[in-house]
Design an enzyme around this catalytic site. Structure first.
Site, PDB file in Angstrom:
ATOM      1  N   SER A 116       0.587  -1.454  -0.079  1.00 58.12           N
ATOM      2  CA  SER A 116       0.365  -0.005  -0.268  1.00 58.12           C
ATOM      3  C   SER A 116       0.844   1.397   0.349  1.00 58.12           C
ATOM      4  CB  SER A 116      -0.943  -0.147   1.128  1.00 58.12           C
ATOM      5  OG  SER A 116      -2.130   0.951   1.112  1.00 58.12           O
ATOM      6  N   ASP A 175      -9.858  -4.498  -5.031  1.00 59.75           N
ATOM      7  CA  ASP A 175      -9.106  -3.534  -4.471  1.00 59.75           C
ATOM      8  C   ASP A 175      -9.811  -1.748  -5.183  1.00 59.75           C
ATOM      9  OD1 ASP A 175      -7.546  -1.751  -3.304  1.00 59.75           O
ATOM     10  OD2 ASP A 175      -6.093  -2.485  -3.415  1.00 59.75           O
ATOM     11  N   HIS A 232      -7.397  -5.367  -0.382  1.00 60.54           N
ATOM     12  CA  HIS A 232      -6.811  -4.539  -0.271  1.00 60.54           C
ATOM     13  C   HIS A 232      -5.275  -5.630   0.708  1.00 60.54           C
ATOM     14  CE1 HIS A 232      -4.249  -1.116  -1.053  1.00 60.54           C
ATOM     15  NE2 HIS A 232      -4.098  -0.699   0.565  1.00 60.54           N
TER      16      HIS A 232
END
Length: 573
Positions: free
Chosen positions: A315, A489, A520
């Protein structure tokens, strides 16, 4: 005390009050959402992957795409697009349905069923240590703990994960200290407190043997640096215990370092370099790339005596990684001495999990994100120091309590429409021991600010990462890049990043896994993350460090099996 100081203090108090009210409303909505209609958004972003033009990819990888049969469980359903460097993972997990009734008339029955089921499962978890696992009868098997169908007969189906039995040997006590868990695996977490060039103190954690008994323990392992996402620490790579990426790669022969950005759980700085309150929170992702990431890389390389390392990030960590690789001339222009070409010269392999390069549609759909975007520049609303500092106050008081982890999960599910469907349910509370962390309001402005004079992720990613321009002018200096993109995601637009690599970065050695049922955070915490992410990573790293020719990987890799301690533990369980 001057007028300006009084005004600033009043503004901070008002911002704290507003944030507390905001969080209270979110909590109430999250709890209602959880108990009435817990939801998982299975949609992908609106971007379509464009791989039709065969002429766009004019060279092949150095490492030809390989099948993962030697490492993966038999049920993986993989489709290989060798020309474009993509593996499509179509595997579907058989999941236990939490409610068998549907319709508004059964609402109260559903709530009672949920409550009773959770109560029974909690009782079973407490008794599982003393009760053996018996085939052919209902038992507290790993399938139940993994949120899959309870087994009455041992039938090989998709959800039969050979590593699930590892959960039965996990300590489910909640302790916000990785050493507590990893000491049970004969691993010690060595902790370093490092000071950045601009005066901030950051944490670096190193996995080492608890007992050094053989010469093989002293053998130099290739270093891997792991870097976390927004509002998390790098404990997120290890909270799965024996089923975590950190543990798996450590047991597979790699030197694991868990890097943490400023300011972590305990904000600390050199007061000579950072003397004022305003300066202590005057930083965003650019400083995290220029100072935090460079210090972490330099420290790992200095201590391991390697010239290059492998960087694995998730991320926000992927944003840092790509910012450094793509824009390193802006951070360290020609003539910067030892810092020139810093990232491309020191990263051999870059592995991006749920890469956050382009914003996803969720940022324009969720009401709370819209509100944050509108008011993030308003100091009367979010203040000018630590973002949502009330979260850290509550964490310091309540971390280690199951209620705290449960509340974190419900808020997480409400805000992003992700849930624990694919996680090992018994470990869910442990995951939230290592988050949230302190971040600055200025960092959140970098992510969300609508100010046209600023370049933010939400509105300016095309300026930082232009779609139709090559990011690597000299592809021979670029690291090997491996992307694991979850289809479900919507926080980021992974499909847009895939299109960039397929259509523009034809000369870069890249490889992409596109996973249909992952969201995610599943790239870290899914019950089968070792098979679907850990083992492909291991295979490609082994290929790199063994320097085998690419032709060796055109088969199904049946001759390149690697037996890890993780697999031996699974066999014993």
């Amino acid at each position: 005390m001057g007028v300006s100081a009084v005004l600033k203090r009043a503004r901070n108090l008002l911002a704290t009050f507003i944030v507390c009210c905001f969080m209270a409303v979110v909590l109430v909505l999250a709890l209602a959402h959880h108990f009435i209609n817990e939801h998982r958004d299975t949609r992908s972003s609106s971007t379509q992957i464009e791989v039709d033009d065969e002429s766009k990819r004019n060279v092949h990888h150095d490492h030809v795409l390989t099948r993962t049969n030697a490492y993966a469980t038999p049920y993986l359903d993989l489709e290989h697009d060798k020309k474009n460097g993509i593996v499509y993972d179509h595997t579907r997990t058989v999941v236990r349905k939490k409610n068998h009734e549907v319709g508004s008339s059964s609402l109260h029955k559903n709530l009672f069923h949920k409550f009773l089921t959770k109560l029974i499962f909690r009782f079973i978890e407490k008794e599982k240590v003393t009760e053996g696992v018996t085939q052919g009868k209902f038992n507290n098997s790993s399938n139940e703990i993994a949120n899959h169908e309870p087994v009455f007969e041992k039938i090989p189906v998709q959800c039969d994960n050979p590593l699930q039995n590892l959960i039965l040997s996990e300590d489910l006590t909640l302790v916000a200290d990785l050493n507590y868990y990893f000491n049970q695996y004969n691993i010690q977490i060595e902790e370093f407190r490092l000071e950045t060039e601009d005066g901030f103190v950051i944490d670096l954690w190193h996995l080492i043997p608890k007992y050094r008994t053989t010469d093989s323990d002293k053998k130099k392992r290739p270093p891997i640096l792991m870097l976390h996402g927004l509002l998390q620490s790098s404990g997120s790579f290890a909270s799965n215990g024996r089923k975590s990426l950190a543990y798996f790669l450590y047991q597979s022969g790699y030197d694991i370092w868990l890097g943490n950005n400023r300011c972590g759980f305990r904000p600390e700085w050199n007061e000579a370099k950072v003397p004022t309150l305003a300066s202590r929170w005057d930083w965003d992702l650019r400083e995290m790339v220029k100072y935090d990431l460079t210090l972490l890389i330099d420290t790992v390389l200095a201590k391991t005596q390697f010239e290059k390392l492998t960087l694995i990030s998730h991320s926000q960590g992927t944003t840092q990684g790509f910012m450094g690789l793509v824009n390193e001339d802006k951070f360290f222009p020609p003539g910067s001495g030892s810092k020139e070409s810093f990232f491309t010269s020191k990263i051999a392999n870059y592995i991006a999990l749920a890469p956050a390069v382009y914003p996803g549609p969720l940022l324009n759909e969720k009401l709370f994100v819209k509100l944050m975007t509108k008011e993030i520049e308003n100091p009367w609303f979010f203040g000018e120091t630590s973002f949502f500092e009330i979260m850290m106050i509550v964490r310091n008081l309540c971390v280690g309590e199951s209620l705290f982890s449960f509340v974190c999960y419900t808020i997480f599910n409400y805000l992003f429409d992700w849930n624990d469907t694919l996680w090992d349910t018994a470990l869910r509370d442990r995951h939230f021991l290592f988050s949230p962390v302190h971040v600055s309001v200025k960092l959140m402005q970098w992510w969300l600010s609508p100010d046209p004079n600023k370049v933010s992720f939400k509105f300016g990613s095309h300026k930082m990462f232009p779609d139709n321009v090559k990011w690597f002018s000299d592809a021979s200096k670029a690291p090997n890049i491996y992307l694991f993109v979850p289809k479900q995601d919507r926080l980021v637009d992974g499909e847009r990043l895939i299109n960039h690599f397929v259509n523009v970065e034809s000369n870069v050695n890249y490889k992409i896994w596109y996973i249909d049922e992952y969201a995610h955070i599943d790239v870290l915490w899914a019950h089968d993350v070792i098979e679907r992410i850990g083992k492909p990573i291991l295979q490609n790293l082994n290929n790199y460090y063994s320097k085998k020719p690419s032709s060796a990987f055109e088969s199904d890799c049946s001759d390149t099996e690697v037996e890890t301690e993780l697999e031996m533990v699974a066999e014993k369980a």
